[in-house]
Design an enzyme around this catalytic site. Structure first.
Site, short mmCIF file in Angstrom:
data_model
loop_
_atom_site.label_atom_id
_atom_site.label_comp_id
_atom_site.label_asym_id
_atom_site.label_seq_id
_atom_site.Cartn_x
_atom_site.Cartn_y
_atom_site.Cartn_z
N CYS A 39 -0.71 6.15 10.36
CA CYS A 39 0.55 5.54 10.76
C CYS A 39 0.36 4.18 11.41
O CYS A 39 -0.44 4.03 12.32
CB CYS A 39 1.18 6.44 11.82
SG CYS A 39 2.49 7.39 11.15
N CYS A 96 2.28 -1.46 15.71
CA CYS A 96 2.17 -1.39 14.25
C CYS A 96 1.49 -2.63 13.67
O CYS A 96 1.90 -3.75 13.96
CB CYS A 96 3.57 -1.23 13.67
SG CYS A 96 3.62 -1.34 11.89
N GLU A 138 0.83 -1.21 0.00
CA GLU A 138 0.00 0.00 0.00
C GLU A 138 0.86 1.25 0.00
O GLU A 138 1.98 1.25 0.52
CB GLU A 138 -0.90 0.00 1.24
CG GLU A 138 -1.92 -1.12 1.22
CD GLU A 138 -2.76 -1.22 2.49
OE1 GLU A 138 -3.89 -1.69 2.40
OE2 GLU A 138 -2.26 -0.85 3.57
N SER A 159 12.33 6.79 6.82
CA SER A 159 12.07 6.58 8.24
C SER A 159 12.53 5.19 8.68
O SER A 159 12.22 4.19 8.04
CB SER A 159 10.56 6.71 8.49
OG SER A 159 10.27 6.38 9.82
N ASN A 188 -3.18 6.21 17.25
CA ASN A 188 -4.51 5.94 16.69
C ASN A 188 -5.14 4.77 17.41
O ASN A 188 -4.71 3.64 17.18
CB ASN A 188 -4.36 5.47 15.25
CG ASN A 188 -4.19 6.61 14.31
OD1 ASN A 188 -4.99 7.52 14.31
ND2 ASN A 188 -3.12 6.53 13.53
N CYS A 231 3.31 8.50 1.00
CA CYS A 231 3.99 7.58 1.91
C CYS A 231 4.05 6.22 1.20
O CYS A 231 3.02 5.66 0.84
CB CYS A 231 3.16 7.50 3.20
SG CYS A 231 3.80 6.31 4.37
N CYS A 245 7.37 -4.04 15.70
CA CYS A 245 7.01 -2.97 16.65
C CYS A 245 5.58 -3.23 17.16
O CYS A 245 4.69 -3.55 16.38
CB CYS A 245 7.09 -1.61 15.99
SG CYS A 245 8.73 -1.26 15.32
N SER A 267 12.06 6.57 14.18
CA SER A 267 10.88 6.30 14.98
C SER A 267 11.35 5.97 16.40
O SER A 267 11.90 4.90 16.63
CB SER A 267 10.16 5.11 14.32
OG SER A 267 9.00 4.82 14.99
N LEU A 268 11.18 6.90 17.33
CA LEU A 268 11.82 6.78 18.65
C LEU A 268 10.86 6.17 19.69
O LEU A 268 11.11 5.09 20.22
CB LEU A 268 12.33 8.15 19.09
CG LEU A 268 13.27 8.17 20.27
CD1 LEU A 268 14.56 7.43 19.97
CD2 LEU A 268 13.56 9.61 20.68
N ASN A 269 9.84 6.93 20.02
CA ASN A 269 8.69 6.41 20.80
C ASN A 269 8.93 6.03 22.25
O ASN A 269 7.98 5.64 22.94
CB ASN A 269 8.04 5.20 20.09
CG ASN A 269 7.75 5.51 18.64
OD1 ASN A 269 7.30 6.60 18.32
ND2 ASN A 269 8.06 4.60 17.76
N GLY A 291 7.12 -1.85 5.96
CA GLY A 291 8.51 -2.29 5.88
C GLY A 291 9.51 -1.35 6.52
O GLY A 291 9.21 -0.19 6.80
N GLU A 292 10.69 -1.87 6.78
CA GLU A 292 11.81 -1.09 7.33
C GLU A 292 12.78 -0.83 6.16
O GLU A 292 13.46 -1.76 5.69
CB GLU A 292 12.49 -1.91 8.45
CG GLU A 292 13.87 -1.46 8.85
CD GLU A 292 13.97 0.01 9.23
OE1 GLU A 292 13.26 0.45 10.14
OE2 GLU A 292 14.77 0.74 8.61
N CYS A 315 6.88 -6.72 7.40
CA CYS A 315 8.04 -6.16 8.09
C CYS A 315 8.50 -7.14 9.17
O CYS A 315 7.68 -7.78 9.83
CB CYS A 315 7.70 -4.82 8.72
SG CYS A 315 9.13 -4.03 9.48
#
Ligand code: SF4
Length: 346
Positions: A333, A122, A94, A192, A290, A108, A119, A214-216, A160-161, A115
């Protein structure tokens, strides 16, 4: 049909020049063909009327130009559009067009089918990795979405990464940057990552691109839980790699921080974040989690978001609150998963 032919959309300018030299063709012919492919979206060599007839036939024998149409397009009430593409092997990926002010739009795109990074917040991560996308499959998402309207910026932030598929991603970036092709400046493309430290270093040596991380989380304990990659590359190593990246590339690094209610959205977290970012040329994108159907986490309270952002701003850290778009079509996201149409059962 195209099994033994080469897809010209998989080649960088240098690779096209090399390929054309086999036909005894000059370098400027590459510019002509780039304009046909990426600016006029022509895939039939016969239509490339400024190339000699014999050369067109030679190309026809040895090469082809792939072109994608989305299998499904969904439009959100806020104008976000999600494209689902079916791949030749039945997999799907997508891409999401996010409208911005003044007719601008960000696309995007995905870099892998699924992936491997797992995470916790996700959806893509829940399905594991099926395979890497090839460079032309990354490029074709942009080409297809361009047929649907202009795209100002590209972000490699979909499924994906990207750094787990570094070779194909670097080739795709080179293709995005081609002056006679898509012509994206390096500042209009953002990659990213969840934090693959050796690949961040390698990326800075291989190509220019704006880096988002992407820290979080602000402690290893929490980041280990939310993002298993942290068990391999803990925060201290990651921040050091980001500091170096900003120095080498002379560009600020963007840190994405998904605020999750009751998990990482307290003032104590904000204070730790300020400390972590010390000495890194950066900005912070805050994104409210979300909360969707079946979600494990909660959205943050309005007051927590405001307090978190104010704390950063007061310490002179650029911190924007990114509106999450396309929630009604699962385009926000971490919600991409190719869910509409699964692979045909075999
Ligand atoms: Fe992979 Fe990115 Fe999802 Fe993490 S957030 S599992 S890196 S797609």
């Amino acid at each position: 049909m195209n099994k033994d032919k080469i897809d010209l959309k998989s080649l960088t300018q240098e690779q096209l020049e090399e390929f054309f030299s086999e036909f005894g063709k000059e370098k400027y012919r590459v510019k002509q063909i780039l304009r046909w492919i990426y600016q006029r979206h022509v895939t039939d060599f016969e239509q490339m009327t400024d190339l000699a007839k014999q050369f067109r036939s030679q190309l026809e024998e040895r090469a082809y130009i792939s072109s994608w149409q989305p299998e499904v397009v969904e439009t959100s009430s806020d104008g976000t559009r999600k494209y689902l593409f079916r791949l030749a092997d039945g997999e799907s990926v997508e891409a999401v067009r996010i409208p911005m002010d003044e007719g601008r739009a960000t696309l995007c795109i995905s870099t892998q089918v699924g992936c491997a990074m797992g995470c916790q917040f996700c959806m893509t991560g829940k399905f594991g990795l099926a395979r890497n996308l090839r460079s032309e499959e990354i490029v074709n998402q942009v080409c297809a979405a361009l047929q649907d309207g202009p795209i100002t910026n590209i972000v490699l932030m979909g499924m994906g990464e990207p750094l787990h598929n570094l070779d194909h991603v670097v080739t795709a970036l080179k293709i995005f940057y081609l002056d006679d092709g898509l012509g994206y400046g390096t500042r209009r493309v953002t990659l990213s990552t969840c934090g693959l430290v050796p690949e961040i270093k390698e990326l800075s040596q291989r190509i220019k691109v704006h880096l988002a991380v992407s820290l979080n989380a602000t402690t290893d304990e929490l980041r280990n839980q939310l993002m298993p990659v942290n068990q391999r590359y803990p925060l201290a190593e990651l921040m050091s790699a980001c500091r170096d990246y900003a120095l080498t590339t002379k560009q600020r690094v963007t840190f994405e921080y998904i605020l999750i209610g009751g998990v990482n959205d307290s003032i104590t977290d904000a204070k730790r974040l300020v400390k972590l970012l010390h000495g890194v040329r950066c900005k912070v994108n805050l994104i409210a989690y979300n909360e969707h159907e079946g979600a494990e986490f909660k959205a943050p309270a309005e007051e927590s978001i405001k307090a978190f952002q104010s704390h950063l701003l007061q310490r002179d850290i650029v911190a924007t609150l990114r509106a999450s778009k396309g929630q009604d079509i699962s385009a926000a996201c971490g919600q991409l998963k190719g869910k509409q149409v699964d692979k045909p059962a075999t």
